[in-house]
Write a protein that holds these residues in place. Structure first.
Motif, mmCIF file in Angstrom:
data_model
loop_
_atom_site.group_PDB
_atom_site.id
_atom_site.type_symbol
_atom_site.label_atom_id
_atom_site.label_comp_id
_atom_site.label_asym_id
_atom_site.label_seq_id
_atom_site.Cartn_x
_atom_site.Cartn_y
_atom_site.Cartn_z
ATOM 1 N N SER A 1 0.825 -1.210 0.000
ATOM 2 C CA SER A 1 0.000 0.000 0.000
ATOM 3 C C SER A 1 0.861 1.262 0.000
ATOM 4 O O SER A 1 0.469 2.272 -0.580
ATOM 5 N N ILE A 2 2.044 1.203 0.608
ATOM 6 C CA ILE A 2 2.947 2.364 0.558
ATOM 7 C C ILE A 2 3.302 2.682 -0.900
ATOM 8 O O ILE A 2 3.369 3.843 -1.295
ATOM 9 N N THR A 3 3.529 1.637 -1.694
ATOM 10 C CA THR A 3 3.915 1.880 -3.086
ATOM 11 C C THR A 3 2.696 1.897 -4.017
ATOM 12 O O THR A 3 2.840 1.892 -5.237
ATOM 13 N N GLY A 4 1.503 1.885 -3.440
ATOM 14 C CA GLY A 4 0.283 2.003 -4.230
ATOM 15 C C GLY A 4 -0.033 0.786 -5.090
ATOM 16 O O GLY A 4 -0.621 0.902 -6.159
ATOM 17 N N THR A 5 0.359 -0.385 -4.621
ATOM 18 C CA THR A 5 0.141 -1.581 -5.435
ATOM 19 C C THR A 5 -0.619 -2.668 -4.681
ATOM 20 O O THR A 5 -0.562 -3.840 -5.049
ATOM 21 N N LEU A 6 -1.355 -2.236 -3.638
ATOM 22 C CA LEU A 6 -2.063 -3.233 -2.828
ATOM 23 C C LEU A 6 -3.027 -4.078 -3.661
ATOM 24 O O LEU A 6 -3.154 -5.281 -3.467
ATOM 25 N N LYS A 7 -3.646 -3.434 -4.644
ATOM 26 C CA LYS A 7 -4.625 -4.184 -5.454
ATOM 27 C C LYS A 7 -3.953 -5.258 -6.314
ATOM 28 O O LYS A 7 -4.610 -6.125 -6.872
ATOM 29 N N LEU A 8 -2.628 -5.198 -6.413
ATOM 30 C CA LEU A 8 -1.923 -6.179 -7.238
ATOM 31 C C LEU A 8 -1.430 -7.384 -6.427
ATOM 32 O O LEU A 8 -0.761 -8.260 -6.965
ATOM 33 N N ALA A 9 -1.749 -7.413 -5.134
ATOM 34 C CA ALA A 9 -1.188 -8.451 -4.255
ATOM 35 C C ALA A 9 -1.324 -9.855 -4.831
ATOM 36 O O ALA A 9 -0.404 -10.668 -4.722
ATOM 37 N N ASN A 10 -2.464 -10.127 -5.475
ATOM 38 C CA ASN A 10 -2.668 -11.483 -5.989
ATOM 39 C C ASN A 10 -2.356 -11.634 -7.473
ATOM 40 O O ASN A 10 -2.568 -12.691 -8.048
ATOM 41 N N ALA A 11 -1.857 -10.547 -8.072
ATOM 42 C CA ALA A 11 -1.537 -10.620 -9.503
ATOM 43 C C ALA A 11 -0.249 -11.405 -9.707
ATOM 44 O O ALA A 11 0.539 -11.583 -8.781
ATOM 45 N N ARG A 12 -0.068 -11.893 -10.924
ATOM 46 C CA ARG A 12 1.184 -12.588 -11.263
ATOM 47 C C ARG A 12 2.170 -11.558 -11.795
ATOM 48 O O ARG A 12 1.783 -10.646 -12.527
ATOM 49 N N ILE A 13 3.455 -11.721 -11.426
ATOM 50 C CA ILE A 13 4.403 -10.656 -11.757
ATOM 51 C C ILE A 13 4.575 -10.444 -13.256
ATOM 52 O O ILE A 13 4.848 -9.342 -13.685
ATOM 53 N N LYS A 14 4.376 -11.487 -14.041
ATOM 54 C CA LYS A 14 4.573 -11.301 -15.474
ATOM 55 C C LYS A 14 3.426 -10.511 -16.116
ATOM 56 O O LYS A 14 3.542 -10.066 -17.243
ATOM 57 N N SER A 15 2.331 -10.366 -15.383
ATOM 58 C CA SER A 15 1.207 -9.621 -15.948
ATOM 59 C C SER A 15 1.312 -8.127 -15.639
ATOM 60 O O SER A 15 0.490 -7.342 -16.074
ATOM 61 N N LEU A 16 2.350 -7.727 -14.877
ATOM 62 C CA LEU A 16 2.453 -6.323 -14.461
ATOM 63 C C LEU A 16 3.062 -5.451 -15.560
ATOM 64 O O LEU A 16 3.866 -5.918 -16.363
ATOM 65 N N SER A 17 2.687 -4.168 -15.541
ATOM 66 C CA SER A 17 3.333 -3.217 -16.444
ATOM 67 C C SER A 17 4.679 -2.829 -15.828
ATOM 68 O O SER A 17 4.947 -3.128 -14.664
ATOM 69 N N GLY A 18 5.509 -2.142 -16.610
ATOM 70 C CA GLY A 18 6.825 -1.741 -16.119
ATOM 71 C C GLY A 18 6.753 -0.940 -14.830
ATOM 72 O O GLY A 18 7.503 -1.183 -13.881
ATOM 73 N N GLY A 19 5.822 0.016 -14.796
ATOM 74 C CA GLY A 19 5.693 0.861 -13.612
ATOM 75 C C GLY A 19 5.225 0.079 -12.407
ATOM 76 O O GLY A 19 5.735 0.249 -11.294
ATOM 77 N N GLU A 20 4.257 -0.801 -12.642
ATOM 78 C CA GLU A 20 3.749 -1.630 -11.544
ATOM 79 C C GLU A 20 4.846 -2.524 -10.975
ATOM 80 O O GLU A 20 4.999 -2.657 -9.763
ATOM 81 N N LEU A 21 5.626 -3.106 -11.893
ATOM 82 C CA LEU A 21 6.682 -4.006 -11.449
ATOM 83 C C LEU A 21 7.716 -3.248 -10.618
ATOM 84 O O LEU A 21 8.171 -3.731 -9.575
ATOM 85 N N THR A 22 8.078 -2.060 -11.067
ATOM 86 C CA THR A 22 9.036 -1.263 -10.300
ATOM 87 C C THR A 22 8.487 -0.979 -8.909
ATOM 88 O O THR A 22 9.201 -1.130 -7.906
ATOM 89 N N SER A 23 7.211 -0.587 -8.834
ATOM 90 C CA SER A 23 6.605 -0.326 -7.528
ATOM 91 C C SER A 23 6.632 -1.564 -6.648
ATOM 92 O O SER A 23 6.902 -1.485 -5.446
ATOM 93 N N VAL A 24 6.357 -2.722 -7.258
ATOM 94 C CA VAL A 24 6.355 -3.972 -6.498
ATOM 95 C C VAL A 24 7.763 -4.282 -5.986
ATOM 96 O O VAL A 24 7.951 -4.712 -4.849
ATOM 97 N N LEU A 25 8.770 -4.006 -6.836
ATOM 98 C CA LEU A 25 10.140 -4.284 -6.414
ATOM 99 C C LEU A 25 10.573 -3.323 -5.291
ATOM 100 O O LEU A 25 11.362 -3.700 -4.425
ATOM 101 N N ILE A 26 10.040 -2.113 -5.312
ATOM 102 C CA ILE A 26 10.321 -1.193 -4.208
ATOM 103 C C ILE A 26 9.638 -1.710 -2.933
ATOM 104 O O ILE A 26 10.221 -1.694 -1.854
ATOM 105 N N ALA A 27 8.409 -2.204 -3.091
ATOM 106 C CA ALA A 27 7.712 -2.791 -1.939
ATOM 107 C C ALA A 27 8.496 -3.971 -1.382
ATOM 108 O O ALA A 27 8.577 -4.170 -0.168
ATOM 109 N N ARG A 28 9.093 -4.730 -2.275
ATOM 110 C CA ARG A 28 9.905 -5.865 -1.826
ATOM 111 C C ARG A 28 11.095 -5.391 -0.991
ATOM 112 O O ARG A 28 11.448 -5.968 0.029
ATOM 113 N N ALA A 29 11.699 -4.274 -1.449
ATOM 114 C CA ALA A 29 12.808 -3.718 -0.661
ATOM 115 C C ALA A 29 12.307 -3.240 0.699
ATOM 116 O O ALA A 29 13.001 -3.374 1.707
ATOM 117 N N LEU A 30 11.072 -2.730 0.732
ATOM 118 C CA LEU A 30 10.520 -2.212 1.993
ATOM 119 C C LEU A 30 10.339 -3.317 3.038
ATOM 120 O O LEU A 30 10.594 -3.090 4.216
#
Lengths: 336, 238
Positions: free
Chosen positions: B120-149
């Protein structure tokens, strides 16, 4: 399909585990029953237990039982090695035979036999196979260290395979052996025909120890899905991971290949069969692949005995026949 | 204010070639630092050396620590975002949590961030159950930042997080980085979008040919004279 099954709670972990174990038991039983000679199965078991030696007990306990055990060992081992290599290299095309580790192990075994070193002690054959598998594995790890493209990993494998394949053929052709051609076929296309308990005791412990090495990588392979640098930044010791992969793969491939020759593609196909059921997680793929791969080899070996062919098809031929189209399909799927 | 990062003569040689010349800099806690410079200037190498991800001479207060201590201090968002296995977003974050839970001083963390918080900090909470290959470039970057968090570190390194994103996605990521630095995290990120980034970063560190040639606020660095020295002129010193 599996989504539907999961919704229906038919795919609970326990249920799946029990099903796999039952299938392994069922096909092991069939593998003991089915053969070229019909034996009186139950009286053979009774005679075997009471220590009587009849033709049937010899067929059951000295031919079919070690063969069945070897199928389980080879399948589980090579499946695990395939899943580990795919996870470590982050490459869905990787597998011991494709990246050249199996053919290198076969070269080691053939060299040992060709030089007559195996007459000093039988243990030298697996030791040679192990060492050569390790060299191939080391070359692969070294060359892939600075992230190369997926296809170049396969090309490295093609190189190693071509080199060790031709050297194997050369050694066998030069050797004073009237059965050289048969030997070449045996090493290039593996088979579990005519294995004995001795072979089982040779390959079994090596596969077991190798499996310990590889299963220790399970969690690290999860983190490696983001690449080596990120894995390292989360605490994965990449050096230790490489050593585990190196020793584990070499032990398994060296151990099995020195006894059965090259059995390809089982390590490629099985992890792909498992992945959709475990959410594509590398750790779970690693854990669930061995039993499925063992099942696959067991079924293949039964099929070989049932198929109405004049001579027996080699196990390696069947796995390659089934695996190669899948390999080509996977290459088509890759976007490099 | 104390420092998050101090390097002393940190340098990198690869096959006899110096990729990073001995560099000594310091970065304060809570700063949002952009490392800028042309391609091949050594931005990624510098960050990887500071974090101890690659072999180097000299060192930083991070790279001199043990692996498990480093894991507790700094996390990494890679530039290479090629993910082979199509796992779920939440699972990807869970992998990191499982791993860092093994480190000794993990329990000492006061404010624990779980996967849902990080997403939710990176604004990707709605993607929690999505598969990573289905993400757009921006979404993936946000998810990777969340991973660092979820690694619960006070320092986050990012290797060109804006690469191949569209302007809106870039802005979103920059906002996330700014928010994180305002909440006390130290952000160090390489980037090419120096104009876009000037409102978000507190400091730019400029590099050329493997050396840090100047530091300053984005506005100082972007003055034409300075800019020319960094990107155009040869052998100039700021």
């Amino acid at each position: 399909m599996h989504k539907f099954l999961r919704q229906k709670k038919l795919l609970s972990k326990k249920f799946v585990a029990y099903s796999i174990v039952s299938l392994l038991a069922l096909f092991s039983f069939l593998s003991l029953r089915i053969g070229y000679v019909n034996i009186d199965f139950f009286s053979a078991i009774m005679n075997g237990i009471s220590g009587q030696k009849t033709t049937d007990t010899i067929i059951l306990f000295e031919l079919r039982l070690p063969r069945t055990l070897m199928c389980l060992i080879v399948g589980a081992g090579l499946g695990l090695a395939g899943a580990a290599l795919q996870g470590y290299l982050r490459n869905p095309l990787a597998e011991p035979s494709i990246v050249g580790i199996s053919s290198s192990a076969a070269l080691g075994a053939v060299l040992c036999i060709g030089l007559g070193i195996n007459t000093i002690s039988f243990f030298y054959t697996p030791i040679f196979a192990l060492s050569f598998a390790m060299v191939a594995c080391l070359i692969l790890i070294k060359l892939t260290q600075n992230t190369v493209s997926r296809h170049s990993v396969i090309l490295i494998g093609v190189g190693i395979s071509a080199l060790s394949g031709s050297l194997t053929t050369l050694i066998l052709s030069l050797s004073d052996n009237p059965f050289a051609i048969n030997e070449i076929v045996f090493w290039m296309l593996g088979s579990v025909t005519d294995v004995s308990y001795f072979h089982v005791l040779l390959a079994g412990p090596m596969v077991l120890v190798g499996s310990v090495f590889l299963l220790r990588c399970a969690s690290d392979l999860n983190l490696l899905s983001l690449g080596e640098e990120t894995a390292s930044s989360t605490g994965v010791n990449i050096g230790r991971l490489r050593l585990n992969i190196l020793f584990g793969t070499a032990l398994i491939v060296g151990g099995t290949t020195s006894v059965t020759g090259i059995v390809g593609f089982v390590g490629l196909v099985t992890p792909h069969m498992v992945r959709p059921f475990v959410n594509y997680e590398p750790k779970k793929t690693l854990i669930w692949t061995p039993p499925i791969a063992a099942l696959l080899i067991l079924v293949s070996d039964i099929a070989i005995r049932i198929l109405p062919t004049t001579g027996e098809i080699k196990l390696g031929v069947l796995t390659a026949l089934l695996g190669t189209p899948f390999f080509l399909y996977l290459i088509g799927q890759q976007r490099d | 204010m104390s420092h998050a990062i101090i390097t002393s003569d940190i340098s990198v040689q690869i096959q006899g070639k110096t990729i990073l010349h001995p560099t000594s800099i310091s970065i304060k806690k809570g700063e949002n630092v952009g490392i800028i410079g042309r391609n091949g200037a050594g931005k990624s190498t510098f960050m990887k050396a500071m974090l101890g991800l690659i072999a180097h001479s000299g060192g930083s207060n991070l790279s001199s620590k043990t692996l498990s201590d480093r894991v507790r201090l700094a996390s990494w968002v890679p530039q290479d975002r090629e993910l082979v296995w199509d796992i779920k977003v939440e699972t990807l974050l869970q992998f990191t949590i499982e791993k860092v839970k093994e480190t000794e001083n993990f329990k000492a963390i006061k404010k624990f961030i779980d996967t849902k918080d990080a997403l939710s900090i990176t604004g990707t909470l709605k993607l929690a159950n999505a598969r990573i290959k289905s993400l757009s470039g921006g979404e993936l970057t946000s998810v990777l930042i969340a991973r660092a968090l979820v690694q619960q570190t006070s320092i986050i390194f990012l290797d060109e997080p804006l690469a191949s994103l569209d302007p809106i996605q870039k802005r979103t990521i920059l906002e996330v980085l700014q928010e994180m630095s305002q909440s006390g995290k130290t952000i160090i990120s390489s980037l090419h979008d120096i104009e876009l980034g000037k409102e978000y970063f507190s400091k730019y560190i400029a590099m050329r040919e493997g050396s840090v040639i100047c530091e300053g606020t984005p506005l100082q660095i972007l003055k034409k004279k300075q800019f020319d020295k960094i990107f155009v002129e040869k052998n100039s010193v700021c």
